[in-house]
Scaffold this motif. Sequence first.
Motif, PDB file in Angstrom:
ATOM      1  N   MET A  76       3.905  -0.443   7.554  1.00  0.00           N
ATOM      2  CA  MET A  76       3.650   0.127   8.877  1.00  0.00           C
ATOM      3  C   MET A  76       4.123   1.574   8.966  1.00  0.00           C
ATOM      4  SD  MET A  76       2.309  -1.997  11.264  1.00  0.00           S
ATOM      5  CE  MET A  76       3.044  -1.484  12.798  1.00  0.00           C
ATOM      6  N   LEU A  77       5.293   1.879   8.424  1.00  0.00           N
ATOM      7  CA  LEU A  77       5.797   3.253   8.464  1.00  0.00           C
ATOM      8  C   LEU A  77       4.855   4.192   7.723  1.00  0.00           C
ATOM      9  CD1 LEU A  77       9.649   2.794   7.948  1.00  0.00           C
ATOM     10  CD2 LEU A  77       8.440   3.452  10.041  1.00  0.00           C
ATOM     11  N   MET A  85       8.910 -10.685   4.335  1.00  0.00           N
ATOM     12  CA  MET A  85       7.798 -10.254   5.177  1.00  0.00           C
ATOM     13  C   MET A  85       8.221  -9.096   6.076  1.00  0.00           C
ATOM     14  SD  MET A  85       4.982 -11.930   4.566  1.00  0.00           S
ATOM     15  CE  MET A  85       5.471 -11.663   2.856  1.00  0.00           C
ATOM     16  N   ALA A  86       9.416  -9.185   6.637  1.00  0.00           N
ATOM     17  CA  ALA A  86       9.891  -8.130   7.537  1.00  0.00           C
ATOM     18  C   ALA A  86       9.996  -6.795   6.812  1.00  0.00           C
ATOM     19  CB  ALA A  86      11.238  -8.526   8.143  1.00  0.00           C
ATOM     20  N   ARG A  87      10.576  -6.787   5.616  1.00  0.00           N
ATOM     21  CA  ARG A  87      10.731  -5.528   4.884  1.00  0.00           C
ATOM     22  C   ARG A  87       9.380  -4.977   4.416  1.00  0.00           C
ATOM     23  NH1 ARG A  87      14.565  -3.485   6.810  1.00  0.00           N
ATOM     24  NH2 ARG A  87      14.654  -1.973   5.100  1.00  0.00           N
ATOM     25  N   LEU A  88       8.503  -5.871   3.995  1.00  0.00           N
ATOM     26  CA  LEU A  88       7.204  -5.425   3.501  1.00  0.00           C
ATOM     27  C   LEU A  88       6.349  -4.861   4.632  1.00  0.00           C
ATOM     28  CD1 LEU A  88       5.463  -5.278   0.941  1.00  0.00           C
ATOM     29  CD2 LEU A  88       4.576  -7.541   1.494  1.00  0.00           C
ATOM     30  N   SER A 137      10.779  -3.193  13.656  1.00  0.00           N
ATOM     31  CA  SER A 137      11.559  -2.219  12.891  1.00  0.00           C
ATOM     32  C   SER A 137      10.789  -0.934  12.666  1.00  0.00           C
ATOM     33  CB  SER A 137      11.970  -2.820  11.544  1.00  0.00           C
ATOM     34  OG  SER A 137      12.851  -3.902  11.706  1.00  0.00           O
ATOM     35  N   ALA A 138       9.480  -1.045  12.420  1.00  0.00           N
ATOM     36  CA  ALA A 138       8.672   0.149  12.179  1.00  0.00           C
ATOM     37  C   ALA A 138       8.505   0.992  13.429  1.00  0.00           C
ATOM     38  CB  ALA A 138       7.299  -0.256  11.630  1.00  0.00           C
ATOM     39  N   LEU A 139       8.458   0.344  14.593  1.00  0.00           N
ATOM     40  CA  LEU A 139       8.311   1.098  15.843  1.00  0.00           C
ATOM     41  C   LEU A 139       9.590   1.795  16.250  1.00  0.00           C
ATOM     42  CD1 LEU A 139       6.137  -1.379  17.974  1.00  0.00           C
ATOM     43  CD2 LEU A 139       5.411   0.735  16.842  1.00  0.00           C
ATOM     44  N   ARG A 140      10.741   1.306  15.765  1.00  0.00           N
ATOM     45  CA  ARG A 140      12.037   1.920  16.085  1.00  0.00           C
ATOM     46  C   ARG A 140      12.833   2.159  14.808  1.00  0.00           C
ATOM     47  NH1 ARG A 140      10.230  -1.064  20.069  1.00  0.00           N
ATOM     48  NH2 ARG A 140      10.631  -0.500  22.237  1.00  0.00           N
ATOM     49  N   PRO A 141      12.334   3.019  13.930  1.00  0.00           N
ATOM     50  CA  PRO A 141      13.021   3.230  12.652  1.00  0.00           C
ATOM     51  C   PRO A 141      14.382   3.896  12.846  1.00  0.00           C
ATOM     52  CG  PRO A 141      11.262   4.837  12.947  1.00  0.00           C
ATOM     53  CD  PRO A 141      11.128   3.857  14.060  1.00  0.00           C
ATOM     54  N   LEU A 143      -0.480  -2.428  16.847  1.00  0.00           N
ATOM     55  CA  LEU A 143      -1.155  -3.729  16.762  1.00  0.00           C
ATOM     56  C   LEU A 143      -2.642  -3.592  16.469  1.00  0.00           C
ATOM     57  CD1 LEU A 143       0.545  -5.610  19.751  1.00  0.00           C
ATOM     58  CD2 LEU A 143       1.152  -5.658  17.326  1.00  0.00           C
ATOM     59  N   ARG A 144      -3.278  -2.562  16.995  1.00  0.00           N
ATOM     60  CA  ARG A 144      -4.740  -2.444  16.867  1.00  0.00           C
ATOM     61  C   ARG A 144      -5.160  -1.748  15.592  1.00  0.00           C
ATOM     62  NH1 ARG A 144      -9.134  -2.370  15.815  1.00  0.00           N
ATOM     63  NH2 ARG A 144     -11.019  -2.088  17.105  1.00  0.00           N
ATOM     64  N   PHE A 145      -4.398  -0.761  15.141  1.00  0.00           N
ATOM     65  CA  PHE A 145      -4.844   0.047  14.006  1.00  0.00           C
ATOM     66  C   PHE A 145      -3.935  -0.067  12.783  1.00  0.00           C
ATOM     67  CE2 PHE A 145      -6.199   2.187  17.944  1.00  0.00           C
ATOM     68  CZ  PHE A 145      -7.578   2.133  17.779  1.00  0.00           C
ATOM     69  N   ALA A 146      -2.632  -0.020  13.000  1.00  0.00           N
ATOM     70  CA  ALA A 146      -1.720   0.031  11.854  1.00  0.00           C
ATOM     71  C   ALA A 146      -1.485  -1.342  11.220  1.00  0.00           C
ATOM     72  CB  ALA A 146      -0.381   0.642  12.276  1.00  0.00           C
ATOM     73  N   LEU A 147      -1.341  -2.369  12.048  1.00  0.00           N
ATOM     74  CA  LEU A 147      -1.008  -3.689  11.509  1.00  0.00           C
ATOM     75  C   LEU A 147      -2.085  -4.248  10.583  1.00  0.00           C
ATOM     76  CD1 LEU A 147       1.017  -5.965  11.394  1.00  0.00           C
ATOM     77  CD2 LEU A 147      -0.015  -6.941  13.451  1.00  0.00           C
TER      78      LEU A 147
END
Length: 314
Positions: free
Chosen positions: A203-204, A195-198, A120-124, A227-231
Motif C-alpha cells: 500500500m505504501l 498479511m499486515a506487513r505485506l 498502518s499504511a494510512l498512518r505510517p 480502498l478503491r484504487f490502492a488496495l
Amino acid sequence: MASYLLKRLGLSLAILITAVLALFSLIYVVPGDPATIALGPRATAEQKAVFRERMGLDQPLPVQAMRFVSQLAQGDLGTDILTKRPVLDLVSAALPRTVVLAVVGLGWAILLGVPLGVWSALRPDGWTDRLIGIFSTSVIALPSFLVAIYALVVFAVMLGWLPAIGAGEAGDPADQARRLILPAFAIGVGWVGYMARLVRAAMLETLSENHVRTFRAFGVSDLRIALRFALPIAMVPVVAVLGVGMGSLLSGAVLVEVVFARPGLGSLAHDAVMSRNFPVLLGTVVVTTALYVVANLVADVIAALLDPRIRQEA
C-alpha cells in the motif's frame, strides 16, 4: 488469458510429476521394512518374500515409480498394507477436514491482517503503526505447533472454554465448529502479522505513485483512495504470496492436527510414518503436493485477473 492459463496448467503438471517422482524416491529410502510391519515380527522369510512380490516391492525402484505414476493417472493411490483398504478412501475421508482447517485458518488471518495493513499504511510512522508492527513481527515468529500447544493448555485445559481434541461429532456442525476454533487460530495467527506487513508495504508503494497524488489534488479522501484504487493493486503480491505460502500452511496444519488429534491428512501422515506404512504416506504426500500446486495455479490466475500486466508479460 487462455494462453496464459494453458502455460500455467502445463507448468503445474510438470511440477507435480517431478515432485511425485522425487517424493517417491525419498520415501522408499526411509529405513523400515513394510513386509515386517504388515506381517509382524514372527513372519518367516518366505512369507515376507511373497508379500513383497505381491506388493511389487521386490522390483527395482524405477519400475516401482513408473508403476505408481501409471496407477496414479488412473486415480489409484495403492493399498494400505495394514488394513488392506484403498489409500484413496483413507485420503478422501481425511482431506476435507484438512482443507477446512487450512481455509478457515487462512480466512480469519486475511480478514484481520489486511485491515491492519491498510490502517498502518494510512498512518505510517504513527503510534498505531508501530504497535501493529510490533504485533505483526511477534506473531510471525511464533511456530504454529507452539501456538497450538499453548492454546490447548490455556483455553482447553486451564479455562475449559473450548474442547481439547477431536474434530467433533458427525452431523453436529456446532460441535465441529467449536473444535475448529483452536486449530484454526493456531495455524492462522502467524499469517495475521504476515498479511499486515505485506499489505502495508504494498500500500505504501502504491500510495506514493503519481496517480494517487492526482486523486488527492482533486479532493478524493485517503480512505477512498486506499480502498478503491490502492488496495486492489496491493492485493496482487498478497495473492501471489498466499499461493507460495500454501506449503507452509499445510505443513503447519499437519503439526496442529497431531497436537489436537484431528483426523486429517496430518494425522494420517503421522500415523503412516510411525508405522512405516509407505503406501498411505505416499498417498498423503502426493495429495498434499497436488493441493500446493493447485493453490499456486489459482493464485497465479487470480493475480493475472487483478493485474493485466502479468498476462502481457507472460
